[in-house]
Design an enzyme around this catalytic site. Structure first.
Site, PDB file in Angstrom:
ATOM      1  N   ASN A  50       0.832  -1.209   0.000  1.00 24.91           N
ATOM      2  CA  ASN A  50       0.000   0.000   0.000  1.00 24.91           C
ATOM      3  C   ASN A  50       0.865   1.256   0.000  1.00 24.91           C
ATOM      4  O   ASN A  50       0.577   2.233  -0.703  1.00 24.91           O
ATOM      5  CB  ASN A  50      -0.905   0.025   1.230  1.00 24.91           C
ATOM      6  CG  ASN A  50      -2.049  -0.955   1.152  1.00 24.91           C
ATOM      7  OD1 ASN A  50      -2.333  -1.520   0.096  1.00 24.91           O
ATOM      8  ND2 ASN A  50      -2.717  -1.176   2.267  1.00 24.91           N
ATOM      9  N   ARG A 411      -5.518   0.957 -13.047  1.00 23.44           N
ATOM     10  CA  ARG A 411      -4.145   1.148 -12.579  1.00 23.44           C
ATOM     11  C   ARG A 411      -3.449  -0.163 -12.241  1.00 23.44           C
ATOM     12  O   ARG A 411      -3.961  -0.979 -11.480  1.00 23.44           O
ATOM     13  CB  ARG A 411      -4.139   2.078 -11.363  1.00 23.44           C
ATOM     14  CG  ARG A 411      -2.736   2.463 -10.890  1.00 23.44           C
ATOM     15  CD  ARG A 411      -2.823   3.481  -9.783  1.00 23.44           C
ATOM     16  NE  ARG A 411      -3.359   4.732 -10.272  1.00 23.44           N
ATOM     17  CZ  ARG A 411      -4.074   5.584  -9.530  1.00 23.44           C
ATOM     18  NH1 ARG A 411      -4.369   5.277  -8.295  1.00 23.44           N
ATOM     19  NH2 ARG A 411      -4.510   6.710 -10.045  1.00 23.44           N
ATOM     20  N   HIS A 441     -15.729   2.279 -14.692  1.00 20.56           N
ATOM     21  CA  HIS A 441     -15.550   1.570 -13.419  1.00 20.56           C
ATOM     22  C   HIS A 441     -16.800   0.779 -13.035  1.00 20.56           C
ATOM     23  O   HIS A 441     -16.803   0.034 -12.066  1.00 20.56           O
ATOM     24  CB  HIS A 441     -15.206   2.593 -12.332  1.00 20.56           C
ATOM     25  CG  HIS A 441     -14.664   2.005 -11.071  1.00 20.56           C
ATOM     26  ND1 HIS A 441     -15.342   2.055  -9.866  1.00 20.56           N
ATOM     27  CD2 HIS A 441     -13.519   1.332 -10.819  1.00 20.56           C
ATOM     28  CE1 HIS A 441     -14.625   1.459  -8.928  1.00 20.56           C
ATOM     29  NE2 HIS A 441     -13.519   1.011  -9.471  1.00 20.56           N
ATOM     30  N   TYR A 474     -12.508 -10.161  -1.245  1.00 23.78           N
ATOM     31  CA  TYR A 474     -13.134  -8.844  -1.166  1.00 23.78           C
ATOM     32  C   TYR A 474     -14.613  -9.024  -0.847  1.00 23.78           C
ATOM     33  O   TYR A 474     -15.268  -9.896  -1.410  1.00 23.78           O
ATOM     34  CB  TYR A 474     -13.048  -8.101  -2.507  1.00 23.78           C
ATOM     35  CG  TYR A 474     -11.691  -7.578  -2.910  1.00 23.78           C
ATOM     36  CD1 TYR A 474     -10.511  -8.078  -2.354  1.00 23.78           C
ATOM     37  CD2 TYR A 474     -11.582  -6.586  -3.878  1.00 23.78           C
ATOM     38  CE1 TYR A 474      -9.277  -7.605  -2.751  1.00 23.78           C
ATOM     39  CE2 TYR A 474     -10.349  -6.105  -4.287  1.00 23.78           C
ATOM     40  CZ  TYR A 474      -9.195  -6.624  -3.718  1.00 23.78           C
ATOM     41  OH  TYR A 474      -7.978  -6.156  -4.122  1.00 23.78           O
TER      42      TYR A 474
END
Length: 692
Positions: A50, A411, A441, A474
């Site tokens: 991160n 990205r 998106h 997730y």
């Protein structure tokens, strides 16, 4: 109502410092000895990864702005130079914490489990011999030491690559004095090496970092010279891609060109080993045009996220989270025909507690069904070997009209998405790249099927990517629906993405960049009106980030009017809860656990007739104004009740939740003697037997 300036800087938290606070919460998981040891190591690695991306994108952006002469800050009022100073101070403390954790907890705890990391000082004679042989056979042949002199300038250093700078004395083969050399380490070499069992105590597992191997035997690269010192270094570079919307005529080709340069963008951070002499660090800083505040000296490997490899190298289920099997709703198990199930009523899936497999089955069935005429889908991230793409390829080869909107600017997935685009085109699918200047998106599938002489649309809308691997880690919601209005809305949206057309008037869906922002503001103002009438008013919103100023100001107004606002924001949050007279009715919590909280859910009480939406969008300017996003309603009461129950579970979490204070700092939620509630564990249990 008090006359308050809701735009005042003191009412906002800086987004960059908020991110670093989030990363500190991730690192806190690595400190938590209640978690399995190898899972803690994964959290340590994630915190490092991160931080890398933060420097590559966010710090790089601030430095670019400074170079262009822009120093103005955001809503919090911090100028760009002030932000860079604060970032260094906060990031340096975070890095120090990471390496203290490594030496004081990770290595000792691994050793108690019979997993030992060795280095030059702790190698036994047998281990030293094996490591020396490994260096000679596997490492030295692929290393190219580069001397530094007028004829041999400093080499180009790739982004985040492992390198060594070596101080030498003596004369080389040509009789020249040699002082410095650089050794670049290819990415093909494994960063963690497992030693054979025969080199150590029975029952123990031994590992060594590649950096320790090279440091120990680097002298063999410089025959006849004396190595005075060897130090690791790593450079982080600007990795954001820039494509000029007005100049580009072929987006795919433009991005391919940018990808080639990403590895050598402007330097933004230098990491060296902690014992690197000052003259060497100053030399490196000058070469990379960096300042002292861009230097981070570390006590260990310069790339700690490589430590995550240990998770797969050690077969120790007892040191990992217990495995679980996502359930499949009984409605889908009972019938093989997913179209028939959808006609009976909408299906809501909550991943990873419920399986992602039905989404893949939906596409596979559509690909094989002779009555299916067309499939349209958006792809943001899906993985290089994707069953989703396999199904789309099969559909195209079967003669279906397949249209795929691939976001090439996702990205760090740009290269993989270019490969997917090529594969789909070769199969005969229509591949589009969305709208230049607006990332696509949204997470959508639309299947057009002929039934009894008419066309019917079957849709899937999600909050997360069509990536089977991330769907296991997730948390996301996905809705299967054949609602006619939703189908018409998606039809209009796909037209926007593939052809010049007007802005559609959507019936049920809110869409960025057109109606989502104003739609959320309107629904918040409606709650304000109910509160002023003395009626119960409440908003619950779950997302990954909240920084858009107008949304924050409207939430402040809602709180001042008496609306109860509960926000579950995993990462960045610029809103300050608990400010006297302004946000006392607002709570903000962040849940960090086994799964990455990723779902976006918005609840509005609406005078006792609750409206619930799921979406692909966080509450950020980019999501509202520079992306194609979709926010879809959850209309079936059974599903609304489930989502509300899930949200209440997150709000009740008193172990993995962190509560945001007015000063911008987070503190762990405290049970205060009440029964412990771990939201993700509760959800694992709740969904262990799918009832729908």
């Amino acid at each position: 109502m008090l006359d308050v300036n809701l735009k005042a800087p003191e009412h906002y938290i800086n987004r960059e410092l908020s991110f670093l606070n989030f990363n500190q919460r991730v690192l806190a998981q690595a400190h938590d000895e209640r978690l399995p040891l190898l899972e803690r190591i994964r959290f340590l690695g994630i915190s490092c990864s991160n931080l890398d991306e933060f420097f590559e994108i966010r710090v790089a952006s601030l430095k670019q702005r400074l170079e262009l002469g822009s120093i103005t800050g955001g809503p919090d009022g911090m100028t760009v130079p002030e932000q860079l100073v604060a970032i260094h101070e906060r990031a340096a403390a975070l890095v120090k914490d990471q390496y203290e954790l490594l030496h004081e907890l990770v290595f000792p705890d691994l050793a108690t489990q019979g997993i030992q990391f060795v280095n030059a000082k702790t190698l036994t004679p047998d281990q030293r011999k094996w490591v020396g042989d490994y260096f000679a056979k596997e490492v030295e042949p692929v290393l190219t030491p580069l001397g530094l002199d007028p004829a041999r300038p400093f080499p180009r250093i790739q982004n985040k690559s492992l390198n060594f700078i070596v101080r030498l004395s003596g004369k080389d083969a040509f009789g020249r004095d040699a002082e410095l050399a650089v050794v670049q380490v290819p990415r093909s070499l494994p960063r963690i090496i497992r030693l054979p069992p025969t080199t150590g105590e029975p029952g123990k597992t031994y590992f060594v970092f590649l950096s320790a191997v090279i440091s120990s035997f680097v002298a063999q690269l410089f025959s006849g010279m004396k190595v005075e010192g060897t130090w690791q270094f790593r450079v982080t570079r600007n990795s954001d891609l820039f494509v000029d919307d007005e100049e580009v005529d072929n987006l795919l080709r433009a991005i391919e060109g940018e990808l080639a340069q990403r590895r050598y963008g402007a330097a933004v951070r230098l990491e060296t080993s902690i014992d690197c002499p000052e003259d060497i660090t100053n030399f490196l800083l000058r070469h990379f045009a960096l300042k002292r505040d861009d230097l981070y000296q570390v006590n260990g490997p310069v790339n700690l996220n490589r430590l995550m490899a240990i998770y797969d190298l050690v077969d120790r289920p007892d040191l990992k989270f217990p495995p679980f099997t996502p359930c499949i709703p009984k409605r889908l198990v009972a019938k093989e025909d997913i179209f028939a199930v959808m006609r009976e009523g909408e299906i809501l899936l909550h991943h990873p507690f419920e399986a992602f497999a039905p989404v893949i089955d939906f596409l596979r069935q559509a690909a094989a069904d002779p009555d299916v005429l067309a499939i349209k889908q958006t792809l943001y991230r899906t993985g290089p070997q994707s069953p989703v793409v396999d199904a789309l390829v099969d559909a195209a080869r079967a003669g279906k009209e397949v249209t795929v909107i691939i976001e090439l600017m996702a990205r760090f997935d740009e290269a993989a998405n270019i490969q997917l685009a090529t594969r789909l085109q070769e199969a005969g699918a229509h591949v589009m790249y969305g709208v230049v200047g607006y990332k696509t998106h949204a997470k959508l599938i639309m299947v057009v099927r002929r039934e009894r002489g008419k066309l019917r649309r079957y849709c899937h809308c999600g909050t997360g990517n069509y990536h089977p691997n991330t769907a296991r880690v997730y948390t996301d919601y996905g809705l299967f629906t054949c609602d006619e209005a939703v189908g018409e809305d998606l039809h209009e949206l796909f037209l926007q993405l593939t052809s010049p057309t007007r802005v559609a008037s959507m019936q049920k869906i809110l869409q960025s960049p057109f109606t989502l922002h104003e739609g959320l503001l309107e629904k918040t103002r409606r709650e304000i009106a109910f509160a002023r009438e003395g009626k119960p008013a409440r908003i619950i919103a779950k997302m990954n980030a909240l920084i858009e100023p107008q949304i924050i100001q409207t939430l402040y107004s809602a709180a001042m009017a008496g609306v109860k606002v509960d926000l579950i924001v995993r990462g960045i949050c610029a809103l300050r809860p608990g400010l006297p007279g302004i946000s006392e009715n607002i709570t903000v919590r962040s849940v960090i656990g086994r799964f990455l909280e990723h779902s976006r859910v918005y609840y509005f009480h609406n005078d006792g007739s609750p409206e619930i939406f799921c979406a692909s969008a966080d509450w950020m300017e980019r999501n509202f104004f520079r992306r194609i996003e979709v926010c879809f309603p959850i209309e079936r009461k059974q599903h609304r009740d489930r989502i509300v129950e899930d949200l209440q579970t997150y709000l009740a979490d008193n172990e993995q939740a962190w509560v945001l204070r007015p000063d911008g700092q987070y503190e762990r939620a405290n049970a205060n003697g009440a029964p412990t509630v771990v939201a993700q564990q509760v959800l694992l249990q709740r969904y262990s037997d799918c009832n729908e």
